[in-house]
Design an enzyme around this catalytic site. Structure first.
Site, mmCIF file in Angstrom:
data_model
loop_
_atom_site.group_PDB
_atom_site.id
_atom_site.type_symbol
_atom_site.label_atom_id
_atom_site.label_comp_id
_atom_site.label_asym_id
_atom_site.label_seq_id
_atom_site.Cartn_x
_atom_site.Cartn_y
_atom_site.Cartn_z
ATOM 1 N N GLN A 14 0.987 -0.841 -0.152
ATOM 2 C CA GLN A 14 -0.033 -0.046 0.126
ATOM 3 C C GLN A 14 1.107 1.053 -0.447
ATOM 4 O O GLN A 14 1.497 1.481 0.671
ATOM 5 C CB GLN A 14 -1.144 0.251 1.213
ATOM 6 N N PHE A 15 0.902 1.728 -1.085
ATOM 7 C CA PHE A 15 2.441 2.925 -1.321
ATOM 8 C C PHE A 15 1.323 4.154 -0.456
ATOM 9 O O PHE A 15 2.339 5.007 -0.123
ATOM 10 C CB PHE A 15 2.086 2.936 -2.595
ATOM 11 N N THR A 16 0.003 4.020 -0.243
ATOM 12 C CA THR A 16 -0.667 5.443 0.232
ATOM 13 C C THR A 16 0.170 5.589 1.036
ATOM 14 O O THR A 16 -0.035 6.421 2.121
ATOM 15 C CB THR A 16 -2.236 5.800 0.099
#
Length: 150
Positions: free
Chosen positions: A79-81
Site C-alpha cells: 500500500q504505497f499510500t
C-alpha cells in the site's frame, strides 16, 4: 518503510470479483515502501513482525505470544499510500513512496522473509499494484503502526 498491523480473526483480498487470498486468525499487514528504504529496513521490520507479541497466552494474559506461537497466518498487502505526506494542502503527496519495479522487488524480499520465518503456507499476499478490496475482522481492536525509521 511503514506497516500497519491489524490483528484479525479473518481477512481477505479481492481483485475484481475474485478472492485472491484469505486467512483466519493472525495479522493483516498494510505495507508501504519508501524511496529511502533498503534491505536493512526489510530485515528490521520482518523480524519485528515475526517476533511481535500480539496474542494472549493460555491463561488469557495479553501480549505474550507471537504469530508462530499461536499458529497464526499473515495476509500482506502492498500500500504505497502509507507513505503519503499530508502536511501541505488538501491533496496527498506520494513522492516518498518507492516507484513500481523497485517497490515490488523490496516488497517481494519482505514477503520472502516472512515466509522463511513463518512458512510459505502461512503467509498470503494481495496483488501488487492492483486495485484491491480488503476485508477483515479486527480483533481487539488491535492496530499497531511500525516504522523502520522510528
Amino acid at each position: 518503510m511503514r506497516i500497519v498491523l491489524q490483528k484479525v480473526s479473518e481477512a481477505s483480498v479481492t481483485v475484481g470479483s475474485a478472492v485472491v487470498s484469505q486467512i483466519k486468525h493472525g495479522y493483516m499487514l498494510l505495507v508501504g515502501i519508501g524511496t529511502d528504504d533498503k534491505l536493512e529496513d526489510i530485515d528490521k521490520l520482518s523480524k519485528k513482525i515475526l517476533t511481535f507479541r500480539g496474542f494472549d497466552d493460555d491463561a488469557g494474559y495479553g501480549w505474550k505470544r507471537n504469530i508462530s506461537e499461536v499458529d497464526g497466518e499473515i495476509l500482506c498487502v502492498s500500500q504505497f499510500t502509507l507513505m503519503a505526506r499530508t502536511s501541505k494542502g488538501t491533496k496527498p503527496d506520494f513522492h516518498l513512496a518507492q516507484r513500481g519495479e523497485l517497490a515490488n522487488e523490496l516488497y517481494g524480499q519482505f514477503m520472502d522473509k516472512l515466509k522463511a520465518g513463518l512458512g510459505d503456507d502461512k503467509v498470503q499476499n494481495g496483488v501488487f499494484g492492483a486495485m484491491m478490496s480488503c476485508k477483515l475482522t479486527n480483533e481487539g481492536p488491535v492496530t499497531i503502526i511500525f516504522d523502520s525509521k522510528a
